[in-house]
Design a protein around this motif. Structure first.
Motif: not given
Ligand SMILES: Nc1ncnc2c1ncn2[C@@H]1O[C@H](COP(=O)(O)OP(=O)(O)O)[C@@H](O)[C@H]1O
Ligand code: SF4
Ligand SMILES: [Mg+2]
Lengths: 335, 326
Positions: B248-249, B282, B284, B290-291, B295, B313, B315
């Motif tokens: 996860h980022p 999301c 975050y 990376l959004a 997202c 996530c 991605r």
């Protein structure tokens, strides 16, 4: 040990504080309008007669000389003569102080005995009929004048129901007062097993004490409730709960920690009632210290007024000394 | 392995004058005997609320909006106060991050520990005191007999922390909820205490949830890690794989921050106290490098992009396969 040192220090400080109070009172009393010599001479005396009385009373001396003389006498236990009663102030006080102490003593004790449990209960049970009733009572009692409640109580219990004696003082005219030990009739009657005097004085105490408790108990109640609410929400009660301690134990933790504010408000109530009960004293012809103080003011009775104020100062300091000592006992952090 | 504690889709909110704020948005977490899970995440992400919910400690203005907490075949969320009282401290024990505030200031340490012992064990006061001495010894408090008569204000924060931990160990609980155990403790003492907890978990088939912002603690003492962000578990994995390759980022950011902090010899994850606003996508995304537009369109559900890896996530699969770098 530190405990004893602490008391000693407080007691040593007492005379210093009293001297300060006496100084302030002495000068303030002399700023009041009115001339005490009139009590002696009557309003129509000649100028020469007034001057003579002023000389006799020492009022012709510079004010600081008057003060020093006064303090010298006070140290010997002589508070001077009351111009109004023509008795030594000490004698007057000895008769009236126990009357007031008995009245406010019971009022404070019952305010605590009823107010604290009610406060604790309503802090724990936040809903329900009792909580609502207590809330309404607290709002109402705070808005009522005490003498008005006293008159209603007399009307109901004496005039209408005939259950209790009327507002004629501390004891039945037909019952002889108990032998003086403390000067508080119920206590002296108990000590001498004088049941007639005990029941009579207790029945005379009932309505004035009821009045004071009804009107002033919410002070204790609200304080106990909010202190208890705070403590019930505190982290250590949450943790006690997390550790599985039963509810009763959680409440005990909370109550113990709510004690300091409850002790303080009890002290404040006692201090307040010493002067604050004067209207109730008047309604019930109680013959207490509050009435005496008012009479002294009205009549520019310097000696009596100074005596009463000094005495109140002593009482106040003792009350807060007791409060501090109680804190000391309850809270280990203070050591 | 049978699960000891199964938290399933737990929703918690907080009510204020201005309305209701969701704090936990569907937390699911299983705890098996012998397992230690490290819960990490910045402050305000809901870790404390989570462990307190397990013990039924959330009163109004908190509200449980849904979910199950299964323990021994029953749903703890349906337990009444009396039933909860029986398991609190006995089956499930909790420690807290602010030890000084959590001890009763007006009674002695010995008295408080004895009360905790006697809440669930029918023993005399003397026996409870003897056990208290033993417990204080276990958490490395020197001269435990002398400490019994002391008050919390006479002890250091670290000492209070150890006393709290001693109380949590009083009943050989099956589940230990350890909320930030190392706050205020020096390294030697923290290690000693965490070793102790690890030993208990291993030897007695207990299980522990260790909430910590110290990733080093989690790496050393936990089998698994659950990363919380804004009231959700965004990643859960076995510790070794997690530290090798966070998916996860946000996890990656936590690890980078921890590494940076370690270089500064601090060793703590970054902390922001604000709960981000609940979003339709999301949570975050506003901070995520990376959004992408998707997202913000839907809340990512938990996916398993690789065996044993649970990530929320969109991605995650791409990240797991090395198509994008976190
Ligand atoms: N007493 C409280 N009053 C208002 N909000 C609270 C309270 N306790 C917790 N919260 C909310 O719950 C969120 C999670 O808090 P918490 O579980 O204590 O976070 P953590 O333990 O991860 O630092 C916080 O961001 C905050 O918004
Ligand atoms: S879902 Fe999108 S915004 Fe959220 S963490 Fe993954 S990549 Fe970042
Ligand atoms: Mg926390």
């Amino acid at each position: 040990m530190r405990f004893a040192r602490y008391i000693a220090r407080r007691l040593l400080l007492l005379p210093v504080q009293l001297l300060l109070v006496s100084l302030i009172v002495f000068f303030l009393v002399r700023q009041m309008p009115g001339e005490p010599t009139f009590l002696y001479t009557g309003p129509f005396a000649t100028k020469e007669r007034v001057e003579e009385v002023r000389r006799q009373l020492g009022l012709d001396q510079p004010i600081h000389v008057q003060y020093v003389r006064y303090i010298e006498r006070v140290i010997r236990g002589d508070f001077g003569m009351s111009l109004r009663t023509s008795q030594p102030v000490m004698t007057d006080v000895r008769q009236r102080l126990p009357a007031t102490m008995e009245l406010i003593g019971y009022a404070v004790v019952f305010s605590v005995l009823i107010g604290v449990p009610l406060g604790v209960y309503t802090a724990i049970r936040k809903r329900g009929i009792i909580n609502r009733a207590v809330f309404l009572y607290g709002m109402m009692a705070g808005a009522l004048p005490d003498f008005w409640f006293a008159l209603i109580a007399i009307f109901v219990f004496f005039f209408h129901l005939g259950l209790l004696p009327g507002p004629i003082g501390r004891i039945d005219l037909m019952v002889s007062t108990p032998e003086t030990i403390t000067g508080m009739y119920t206590v002296d009657a108990l000590l001498t097993a004088n049941w007639a005097a005990f029941f009579s004085s207790a029945s005379h105490l009932f309505l004035p004490v009821l009045t004071l408790v009804f009107i002033y108990m919410p002070l204790v109640l609200k304080n106990a409730r909010s202190a208890m609410e705070d403590m019930l929400g505190s982290e250590f009660v949450v943790y006690a709960r997390a550790a599985g301690l039963p509810r009763l134990m959680q409440w005990r933790y909370a109550l113990r920690n709510a004690m300091p504010p409850i002790i303080t408000v009890t002290g404040i109530l006692a201090w307040f009632l010493l002067g604050g009960a004067v209207l109730v004293e008047t309604v019930f012809a109680w013959g207490g210290l509050g009435q005496y103080a008012v009479q002294s003011v009205v009549n520019s009775d310097y000696a009596a007024l100074q005596g009463v104020v000094l005495l109140s100062a002593v009482f106040t300091m003792l009350v807060f000394l007791v409060v501090d000592l109680a804190y000391f006992v309850v809270d280990p952090r203070i050591k | 392995m049978p699960t000891l504690l199964a938290i399933d889709d737990l929703h918690v909110s907080f009510e204020t004058d201005r309305g209701r704020t969701a704090i936990l948005h569907g937390i699911s977490l299983d705890l098996e005997p012998g397992q230690t899970i490290g819960v990490v995440g910045e402050s305000g992400s809901g870790k404390t609320v989570l462990v307190r919910a397990v013990l039924g400690l959330l009163d109004a203005p908190f509200a449980i909006d849904g979910g199950r907490i299964e323990y021994e075949g029953a749903n703890l969320l349906e337990y009444g106060e009396a039933e909860l009282e029986r398991i609190r401290g006995r089956d499930i024990a909790l420690t807290t991050p602010e030890p000084r505030k959590h001890l009763n200031p007006l009674t002695t340490i010995g008295d408080q520990i004895a009360k905790v012992i006697r809440a669930h064990a029918d023993v005399s006061k003397e026996a409870a005191m003897a056990r208290a001495v033993e417990l204080l010894g276990m958490v490395g408090i020197p001269d435990p007999e002398l400490r019994l008569a002391g008050y919390p204000h006479e002890m250091s924060g670290g000492m209070c922390q150890r006393i709290i931990i001693a109380m949590a160990l009083a009943h050989d609980s099956k589940i230990l909820l350890i909320d930030e155990p190392t706050a205020g403790l020096d390294v030697t003492i923290s290690r000693q205490i965490l070793d102790l907890i690890r030993g208990l978990v291993r030897d007695r088939g207990a299980a522990a949830l260790i909430v910590s912002r110290d990733l080093g603690v989690v790496a050393h003492y936990c089998r698994d890690v659950a990363v919380m962000y804004a009231g959700r578990i965004v990643e859960q994995a076995e510790v070794g794989t997690f530290f090798r390759q966070p998916l996860h980022p946000y996890s990656a950011r936590l690890l980078r921050a921890a590494a940076a902090a370690r270089d500064r010899a601090v060793g703590r994850a970054e902390a922001t106290a604000l709960l981000p606003p609940a979003l339709d996508g999301c949570s975050y995304a506003p901070r995520c490098a990376l959004a992408e537009p998707a997202c913000e369109a839907s809340i990512p559900g938990p996916a398993e992009p690789a065996a044993g890896r649970w990530v929320r996530c969109l991605r995650a699969a791409a990240i797991a396969h090395g198509e994008v770098a976190v």
